[in-house]
Design a protein around this motif. Structure first.
Motif, PDB file in Angstrom:
ATOM      1  N   MET A  11       0.863  -1.193   0.000  1.00  0.00           N
ATOM      2  CA  MET A  11       0.000   0.000   0.000  1.00  0.00           C
ATOM      3  C   MET A  11       0.889   1.229   0.000  1.00  0.00           C
ATOM      4  O   MET A  11       1.938   1.243   0.635  1.00  0.00           O
ATOM      5  N   ARG A  12       0.458   2.256  -0.703  1.00  0.00           N
ATOM      6  CA  ARG A  12       1.205   3.518  -0.714  1.00  0.00           C
ATOM      7  C   ARG A  12       0.757   4.429   0.408  1.00  0.00           C
ATOM      8  O   ARG A  12       1.561   5.142   0.990  1.00  0.00           O
ATOM      9  N   ASP A  13      -0.537   4.431   0.698  1.00  0.00           N
ATOM     10  CA  ASP A  13      -1.121   5.380   1.639  1.00  0.00           C
ATOM     11  C   ASP A  13      -2.068   4.620   2.566  1.00  0.00           C
ATOM     12  O   ASP A  13      -3.142   4.193   2.153  1.00  0.00           O
ATOM     13  N   LYS A  14      -1.645   4.461   3.796  1.00  0.00           N
ATOM     14  CA  LYS A  14      -2.415   3.666   4.759  1.00  0.00           C
ATOM     15  C   LYS A  14      -3.841   4.186   4.922  1.00  0.00           C
ATOM     16  O   LYS A  14      -4.795   3.402   4.950  1.00  0.00           O
ATOM     17  N   SER A  15      -4.021   5.495   5.021  1.00  0.00           N
ATOM     18  CA  SER A  15      -5.367   6.033   5.240  1.00  0.00           C
ATOM     19  C   SER A  15      -6.265   5.784   4.033  1.00  0.00           C
ATOM     20  O   SER A  15      -7.451   5.470   4.187  1.00  0.00           O
ATOM     21  N   ALA A  16      -5.737   5.882   2.817  1.00  0.00           N
ATOM     22  CA  ALA A  16      -6.530   5.614   1.612  1.00  0.00           C
ATOM     23  C   ALA A  16      -6.906   4.136   1.529  1.00  0.00           C
ATOM     24  O   ALA A  16      -8.044   3.792   1.188  1.00  0.00           O
ATOM     25  N   THR A  17      -5.952   3.260   1.851  1.00  0.00           N
ATOM     26  CA  THR A  17      -6.225   1.823   1.836  1.00  0.00           C
ATOM     27  C   THR A  17      -7.277   1.475   2.878  1.00  0.00           C
ATOM     28  O   THR A  17      -8.241   0.755   2.605  1.00  0.00           O
ATOM     29  N   LYS A  18      -7.108   1.996   4.072  1.00  0.00           N
ATOM     30  CA  LYS A  18      -8.052   1.729   5.160  1.00  0.00           C
ATOM     31  C   LYS A  18      -9.450   2.226   4.799  1.00  0.00           C
ATOM     32  O   LYS A  18     -10.438   1.511   4.974  1.00  0.00           O
ATOM     33  N   GLU A  19      -9.555   3.426   4.252  1.00  0.00           N
ATOM     34  CA  GLU A  19     -10.847   3.991   3.870  1.00  0.00           C
ATOM     35  C   GLU A  19     -11.536   3.111   2.824  1.00  0.00           C
ATOM     36  O   GLU A  19     -12.718   2.824   2.912  1.00  0.00           O
ATOM     37  N   PHE A  20     -10.790   2.667   1.824  1.00  0.00           N
ATOM     38  CA  PHE A  20     -11.352   1.838   0.766  1.00  0.00           C
ATOM     39  C   PHE A  20     -11.896   0.522   1.317  1.00  0.00           C
ATOM     40  O   PHE A  20     -13.039   0.149   1.053  1.00  0.00           O
ATOM     41  N   TYR A  21     -11.080  -0.178   2.070  1.00  0.00           N
ATOM     42  CA  TYR A  21     -11.485  -1.497   2.554  1.00  0.00           C
ATOM     43  C   TYR A  21     -12.593  -1.414   3.609  1.00  0.00           C
ATOM     44  O   TYR A  21     -13.515  -2.226   3.603  1.00  0.00           O
ATOM     45  N   LEU A  22     -12.525  -0.439   4.500  1.00  0.00           N
ATOM     46  CA  LEU A  22     -13.536  -0.324   5.547  1.00  0.00           C
ATOM     47  C   LEU A  22     -14.831   0.277   5.021  1.00  0.00           C
ATOM     48  O   LEU A  22     -15.909  -0.282   5.258  1.00  0.00           O
ATOM     49  N   ASN A  23     -14.750   1.360   4.275  1.00  0.00           N
ATOM     50  CA  ASN A  23     -15.959   2.073   3.869  1.00  0.00           C
ATOM     51  C   ASN A  23     -16.561   1.597   2.557  1.00  0.00           C
ATOM     52  O   ASN A  23     -17.758   1.757   2.345  1.00  0.00           O
ATOM     53  N   LYS A  24     -15.759   1.026   1.679  1.00  0.00           N
ATOM     54  CA  LYS A  24     -16.281   0.547   0.396  1.00  0.00           C
ATOM     55  C   LYS A  24     -16.553  -0.954   0.391  1.00  0.00           C
ATOM     56  O   LYS A  24     -17.535  -1.406  -0.173  1.00  0.00           O
ATOM     57  N   LEU A  25     -15.649  -1.729   1.014  1.00  0.00           N
ATOM     58  CA  LEU A  25     -15.774  -3.185   0.963  1.00  0.00           C
ATOM     59  C   LEU A  25     -16.340  -3.803   2.232  1.00  0.00           C
ATOM     60  O   LEU A  25     -16.592  -4.998   2.273  1.00  0.00           O
ATOM     61  N   GLY A  26     -16.514  -3.013   3.282  1.00  0.00           N
ATOM     62  CA  GLY A  26     -17.133  -3.527   4.497  1.00  0.00           C
ATOM     63  C   GLY A  26     -16.225  -4.317   5.414  1.00  0.00           C
ATOM     64  O   GLY A  26     -16.700  -5.084   6.251  1.00  0.00           O
ATOM     65  N   PHE A  27     -14.915  -4.150   5.281  1.00  0.00           N
ATOM     66  CA  PHE A  27     -13.982  -4.799   6.204  1.00  0.00           C
ATOM     67  C   PHE A  27     -13.950  -4.016   7.507  1.00  0.00           C
ATOM     68  O   PHE A  27     -14.531  -2.945   7.620  1.00  0.00           O
ATOM     69  N   ARG A  28     -13.225  -4.548   8.498  1.00  0.00           N
ATOM     70  CA  ARG A  28     -13.055  -3.886   9.785  1.00  0.00           C
ATOM     71  C   ARG A  28     -11.569  -3.914  10.133  1.00  0.00           C
ATOM     72  O   ARG A  28     -10.817  -4.758   9.629  1.00  0.00           O
ATOM     73  N   SER A  29     -11.157  -2.988  10.974  1.00  0.00           N
ATOM     74  CA  SER A  29      -9.779  -3.002  11.465  1.00  0.00           C
ATOM     75  C   SER A  29      -9.614  -4.180  12.415  1.00  0.00           C
ATOM     76  O   SER A  29     -10.523  -4.506  13.170  1.00  0.00           O
ATOM     77  N   VAL A  30      -8.448  -4.801  12.384  1.00  0.00           N
ATOM     78  CA  VAL A  30      -8.159  -5.940  13.253  1.00  0.00           C
ATOM     79  C   VAL A  30      -7.063  -5.528  14.228  1.00  0.00           C
ATOM     80  O   VAL A  30      -6.071  -4.920  13.836  1.00  0.00           O
ATOM     81  N   GLY A  31      -7.259  -5.859  15.485  1.00  0.00           N
ATOM     82  CA  GLY A  31      -6.263  -5.569  16.513  1.00  0.00           C
ATOM     83  C   GLY A  31      -6.490  -4.224  17.167  1.00  0.00           C
ATOM     84  O   GLY A  31      -7.123  -3.335  16.611  1.00  0.00           O
ATOM     85  N   ALA A  32      -5.945  -4.077  18.348  1.00  0.00           N
ATOM     86  CA  ALA A  32      -6.112  -2.851  19.128  1.00  0.00           C
ATOM     87  C   ALA A  32      -4.964  -1.880  18.915  1.00  0.00           C
ATOM     88  O   ALA A  32      -5.051  -0.726  19.302  1.00  0.00           O
ATOM     89  N   THR A  33      -3.886  -2.329  18.275  1.00  0.00           N
ATOM     90  CA  THR A  33      -2.713  -1.488  18.079  1.00  0.00           C
ATOM     91  C   THR A  33      -2.640  -1.019  16.634  1.00  0.00           C
ATOM     92  O   THR A  33      -2.829  -1.806  15.714  1.00  0.00           O
TER      93      THR A  33
END
Length: 118
Positions: A11-33
């Motif tokens: 991934m080039r940009d963590k925030s862009a990757t996170k936004e895509f997977y969480l908000n577009k594909l319905g994934f969730r963040s894993v882990g507390a750290t």
């Protein structure tokens, strides 16, 4: 003896990757750290890990993951409803190898193919 597999994609940009997977594909963040330069996301029984690669040229990225599902029609429709672009050659269709599949590209050009046995 093998029990699971968790692919690691660039991934080039963590925030862009996170936004895509969480908000577009319905994934969730894993882990507390929240690790610098690393991201773990999950959905249902799968996880995908991402490592930071700021100089990645998306045109030269050949990262790919094949994800099996048991409700491909519903999953495909949810992506259409969220206006997630489907790969130009990746519309939902039955393949000669006994799978119903579709594919899309993430922001870094990682190819995600979703499939279900026919």
């Amino acid at each position: 003896m093998l029990t699971d597999i968790n692919p690691k994609l660039p991934m080039r940009d963590k925030s862009a990757t996170k936004e895509f997977y969480l908000n577009k594909l319905g994934f969730r963040s894993v882990g507390a750290t929240d690790y610098d330069g690393y991201l773990i996301i999950g959905k249902d029984n799968i996880q995908i890990h991402f490592f930071e690669f700021k100089s990645l040229d998306p045109k030269e990225n050949y990262g790919q993951v094949y994800i099996r599902t048991n409700d491909i029609e519903k999953l495909y429709q949810s992506l259409l409803d969220n206006k997630v672009p489907i790969h130009p050659n990746g519309a939902l269709q039955s393949k000669p190898w006994g799978q119903k599949e579709y594919a899309l590209l993430d922001p870094d050009n990682n190819l995600l193919t979703f499939g279900q046995s026919i």
